[in-house]
Each structure stands twice: as structure tokens, then as C-alpha cells.
Motif scaffolding. Structure first.
Motif, PDB file in Angstrom:
ATOM      1  N   GLU A  63      56.439  45.880  40.474  1.00 62.54           N
ATOM      2  CA  GLU A  63      57.170  45.000  41.988  1.00 62.54           C
ATOM      3  C   GLU A  63      55.780  44.864  42.915  1.00 62.54           C
ATOM      4  O   GLU A  63      55.077  45.758  42.960  1.00 62.54           O
ATOM      5  CB  GLU A  63      57.773  46.071  42.397  1.00 62.54           C
ATOM      6  CG  GLU A  63      59.361  46.313  41.907  1.00 62.54           C
ATOM      7  CD  GLU A  63      60.168  47.591  42.162  1.00 62.54           C
ATOM      8  OE1 GLU A  63      61.358  47.542  41.583  1.00 62.54           O
ATOM      9  OE2 GLU A  63      59.673  48.319  42.790  1.00 62.54           O
TER      10      GLU A  63
ATOM     11  N   TRP B  37      54.229  34.585  46.593  1.00 64.99           N
ATOM     12  CA  TRP B  37      54.768  35.848  46.276  1.00 64.99           C
ATOM     13  C   TRP B  37      55.257  36.831  47.477  1.00 64.99           C
ATOM     14  O   TRP B  37      54.563  36.364  48.758  1.00 64.99           O
ATOM     15  CB  TRP B  37      53.778  36.578  45.393  1.00 64.99           C
ATOM     16  CG  TRP B  37      53.718  36.262  44.091  1.00 64.99           C
ATOM     17  CD1 TRP B  37      52.692  35.198  43.660  1.00 64.99           C
ATOM     18  CD2 TRP B  37      54.385  36.400  42.989  1.00 64.99           C
ATOM     19  NE1 TRP B  37      52.679  34.841  42.515  1.00 64.99           N
ATOM     20  CE2 TRP B  37      53.718  35.342  41.938  1.00 64.99           C
ATOM     21  CE3 TRP B  37      55.431  37.062  42.507  1.00 64.99           C
ATOM     22  CZ2 TRP B  37      53.958  35.420  40.654  1.00 64.99           C
ATOM     23  CZ3 TRP B  37      55.905  36.996  41.185  1.00 64.99           C
ATOM     24  CH2 TRP B  37      55.489  36.422  40.447  1.00 64.99           C
ATOM     25  N   LYS B  38      56.041  37.646  47.474  1.00 66.73           N
ATOM     26  CA  LYS B  38      56.251  38.486  48.572  1.00 66.73           C
ATOM     27  C   LYS B  38      56.885  39.812  48.249  1.00 66.73           C
ATOM     28  O   LYS B  38      57.150  39.828  47.141  1.00 66.73           O
ATOM     29  CB  LYS B  38      57.631  37.818  49.244  1.00 66.73           C
ATOM     30  CG  LYS B  38      59.036  37.712  48.576  1.00 66.73           C
ATOM     31  CD  LYS B  38      59.886  37.150  49.476  1.00 66.73           C
ATOM     32  CE  LYS B  38      61.345  37.161  48.804  1.00 66.73           C
ATOM     33  NZ  LYS B  38      61.322  36.601  47.486  1.00 66.73           N
TER      34      LYS B  38
ATOM     35  N   ASP C   8      59.267  41.159  44.931  1.00 65.98           N
ATOM     36  CA  ASP C   8      59.208  40.399  43.904  1.00 65.98           C
ATOM     37  C   ASP C   8      58.645  41.224  42.596  1.00 65.98           C
ATOM     38  O   ASP C   8      57.948  42.058  42.679  1.00 65.98           O
ATOM     39  CB  ASP C   8      58.368  39.300  43.896  1.00 65.98           C
ATOM     40  CG  ASP C   8      58.673  38.097  44.994  1.00 65.98           C
ATOM     41  OD1 ASP C   8      59.973  38.174  45.153  1.00 65.98           O
ATOM     42  OD2 ASP C   8      57.928  37.161  45.289  1.00 65.98           O
ATOM     43  N   GLN C   9      59.430  40.773  41.479  1.00 61.16           N
ATOM     44  CA  GLN C   9      59.099  41.600  40.076  1.00 61.16           C
ATOM     45  C   GLN C   9      58.169  40.637  39.620  1.00 61.16           C
ATOM     46  O   GLN C   9      58.470  39.374  39.168  1.00 61.16           O
ATOM     47  CB  GLN C   9      60.341  41.792  39.197  1.00 61.16           C
ATOM     48  CG  GLN C   9      61.461  42.590  40.159  1.00 61.16           C
ATOM     49  CD  GLN C   9      62.516  43.024  39.230  1.00 61.16           C
ATOM     50  OE1 GLN C   9      62.924  42.466  38.267  1.00 61.16           O
ATOM     51  NE2 GLN C   9      63.374  43.707  39.740  1.00 61.16           N
ATOM     52  N   VAL C  10      57.081  41.235  38.870  1.00 66.46           N
ATOM     53  CA  VAL C  10      55.791  40.352  38.345  1.00 66.46           C
ATOM     54  C   VAL C  10      55.242  41.166  37.320  1.00 66.46           C
ATOM     55  O   VAL C  10      55.703  42.079  37.070  1.00 66.46           O
ATOM     56  CB  VAL C  10      54.968  40.456  39.449  1.00 66.46           C
ATOM     57  CG1 VAL C  10      54.268  41.799  39.634  1.00 66.46           C
ATOM     58  CG2 VAL C  10      53.707  39.472  39.147  1.00 66.46           C
TER      59      VAL C  10
ATOM     60  N   ARG D 264      56.503  35.639  36.926  1.00 66.55           N
ATOM     61  CA  ARG D 264      57.687  36.428  37.061  1.00 66.55           C
ATOM     62  C   ARG D 264      58.359  37.072  36.078  1.00 66.55           C
ATOM     63  O   ARG D 264      58.421  36.414  35.078  1.00 66.55           O
ATOM     64  CB  ARG D 264      58.902  35.274  37.918  1.00 66.55           C
ATOM     65  CG  ARG D 264      58.139  34.843  39.140  1.00 66.55           C
ATOM     66  CD  ARG D 264      59.211  33.942  39.894  1.00 66.55           C
ATOM     67  NE  ARG D 264      58.453  33.324  41.210  1.00 66.55           N
ATOM     68  CZ  ARG D 264      58.194  33.873  42.283  1.00 66.55           C
ATOM     69  NH1 ARG D 264      58.762  35.400  42.436  1.00 66.55           N
ATOM     70  NH2 ARG D 264      57.704  33.685  43.165  1.00 66.55           N
TER      71      ARG D 264
END
Length: 322
Positions: free
Chosen positions: A63, A74-75, A78-80, A101
Motif C-alpha cells: 500500500e 498515486w495517493k 492505493d494498492q500497488v 495497480r
């Protein structure tokens, strides 16, 4: 990881949480994939001496915690997933150009098994390998992490795949996942079987995950205008005979795949194509990474031992941060 007397040693250390710079994401790691190459001293990735320890781990999923300057896509929250140095850690910095993502259908462990291995395979199959539907692919060492990923991706792209392994059990499992022909061998003795399967034409693309011990045999298996990718040398054999007549007359292409000498910008060049060409196949379920075992982060040495023993099929992943 550091080197003493020619041997790599793993140590768990406390470090400060890194601060993201321009274009970087600070990611809370949920899972990270193991890759054999990052532990091979022969690859020259680790300097000698205790003062030159190198953080290991090259792919992770997690995350976003914070974003550096010049990050707009992105912030936090966000799941990355993506390639990143030092992935075997609680927090890691990821270049936004490498970030993708996480597909919602994948677990953290499955997502962590994608970035490095799948990007390398995409490079070999598509960017350099120019693989087309109905072409033949040969993967010596098909039960390795790279080998399994190459098989799954090639099948999703419509190709036919021949793989070798010393384990009939692994070949049987891979046949259930789409492997067209499995050859039980660790020796360079598979040419005749490959030519029979391809009606004497040979394969269009070879993914050599083994090394120099099978290189000459791979060359003998190649079709006219075939391509051969060298991605590793787990056999420790760094030289091999090259049949120049075959190279010349059959118009063969030989290439290597490695990130060692590439800049960050060069590594990131293939990400947009991967997102466009491969990520939809993952999101739709046509490609699902094969995770063999998951270990807690503190059991990295045990996970590495399993990988070194080559008893796994697919990827080994670290997860379960405290």
C-alpha cells in the motif's frame, strides 16, 4: 546481504523508514517475491566485505503510504505492485514509473510474484522475442519461477510450449496448466524430441533459464529465424559452443535479458507495454501467477533454502509482516 569468504550471508537489520524523493512512492510492503538471480554471487550484484552489505529483494506488493514530489497518479492508500530495490523490508521506495495497480482478483502474495519475473518474461517473449500465436516455445528448466511464468504467458498469447525438468511430478502439474509437451531430463538430450513435436521445423523461441550446459542443444532445436533468450545460468556454466554455421544459415537471433547494467529509465521503458499487453490477461484470469510457498518475512533464510533446493514449482513469496 553481504559477502564473506565468497559466501553470501543474510542478516536482518533495523533501518529508518525511507523518505520518498521526487517521482517515488513510499510503500508499506505486504508481500515480496524471491528471485534466484539476486542471490547468485556470480551475477556480481554484491560487493565483498562487511561494509558493503546490500539490501536484497527486487519486487513487492503493498500500500502507498506517502508520495514524493512530482507524483500525481498515486495517493496514500492505493494498492500497488512493482519492481523495487530492497523489497525484503517493511517499507520500500518504488519509482512511480515501475508502479502498477494491484489487480483486485489477486492476493498480495500473487501480486508480489508478478513484477520482476513477469516483466522479464514479457521482455523475452514479446519485446525481444516477437512471439506470435501458434509459434513454438522451448523452456529448459520450465518448473522454475521464470520458467512457469514463461509457460503461462506464452500459452495466454496463443503459443505452444515444450518444457524440460528433472521432475516428472512437476511436468505433470504443468501439463494441467497448459504445457503441451514435458520432457523429463536435466541433460542436453532433448533435440530429437523437440524436432519430432515440431514436425522437424524446430522452435521459434527458446527461453534458456538453465545456462551454458544446454545452450548448444537449444541452438540445435531452433527453427529458421528462431530467437534464443538467455535469462540465467543456474548451472554455473558461463561458456558454451556456438555453431556459427547454424547461426548464419538459419538467421538466428541470440539475446540476453538482465537488468544489471540498465538505468532506471531503461528498465521502466517496458512497463507501459506490459500494462497494455499483459495486465489485462492477468486481470481477466487468463494468467494467474503460480505461488508455490509463502514464508513469513523473518523466515527469509528458510525460504531461500527451499529455493536453492529447487523443490518448488513456480514462485516463493515472503509475506506476513508484523
Amino acid at each position: 546481504m553481504q559477502v564473506h569468504d565468497g559466501q553470501g550471508q543474510l542478516e536482518l537489520r533495523d533501518t529508518d523508514v525511507p523518505v520518498p524523493g521526487a517521482g517515488q512512492l513510499l510503500v508499506r510492503v505486504r508481500a515480496a517475491g524471491l528471485n534466484r538471480g539476486e542471490f547468485l554471487l556470480a551475477h556480481g550484484l554484491h560487493a565483498k566485505g562487511g561494509g558493503n552489505a546490500k539490501a536484497v529483494g527486487t519486487e513487492a506488493a503493498g500500500e502507498v503510504v506517502a508520495c514524493g514530489a512530482e507524483v500525481s497518479a498515486w495517493k496514500p492508500g492505493d494498492q500497488v505492485m512493482g519492481r523495487c530495490p530492497g523489497a525484503f523490508a517493511e517499507y520500500v521506495l518504488m519509482d512511480q514509473r515501475e508502479a502498477m495497480r494491484r489487480p483486485s482478483r489477486l492476493s498480495w502474495e500473487e501480486a508480489a510474484a508478478i513484477p520482476l519475473t513477469s516483466m522479464v518474461v514479457h521482455d523475452m517473449l514479446v519485446l525481444q522475442g516477437r512471439l506470435q500465436a501458434d509459434q513454438w516455445v522451448l523452456v529448459p528448466g520450465v518448473s522454475s519461477g521464470v520458467g512457469v511464468t514463461a509457460m503461462l504467458m506464452a500459452k495466454a498469447l496463443g503459443a505452444r510450449v515444450i518444457g524440460t525438468s528433472g521432475s516428472q511430478e512437476k511436468l505433470d502439474r504443468l501439463r494441467g496448466l497448459g504445457l503441451d509437451l514435458g520432457l523429463k531430463t536435466r541433460l542436453p538430450d532433448f533435440k530429437d524430441a523437440v524436432l519430432r513435436a515440431t514436425e522437424g521445423q524446430g522452435v521459434n523461441l527458446v527461453i534458456n533459464t538453465v545456462g551454458g550446459s544446454v545452450f548448444a542443444e537449444c541452438l540445435r532445436c531452433m527453427a529458421f529465424e528462431g530467437r534464443l533468450a538467455t535469462v540465467g545460468y543456474v548451472d554455473g556454466v558461463l561458456s558454451a559452443d556456438l555453431d556459427l554455421e547454424a547461426l548464419h544459415s538459419k538467421r538466428l537471433t541470440l539475446f540476453g535479458v538482465s537488468n544489471k547494467l540498465r538505468s532506471t529509465a531503461q528498465r521502466a521503458q517496458g512497463v507501459p507495454a506490459f500494462i497494455a499487453q499483459i495486465l489485462p490477461l492477468i486481470e481477466s484470469g487468463r494468467i494467474t501467477p503460480l505461488v508455490d510457498q509463502v514464508f513469513p518475512f523473518e523466515q527469509l533464510p528458510q525460504a531461500k533454502a527451499v529455493m536453492d533446493a529447487s523443490n518448488h514449482l513456480g514462485k516463493i513469496v515472503l509475506a506476513g509482516l508484523p
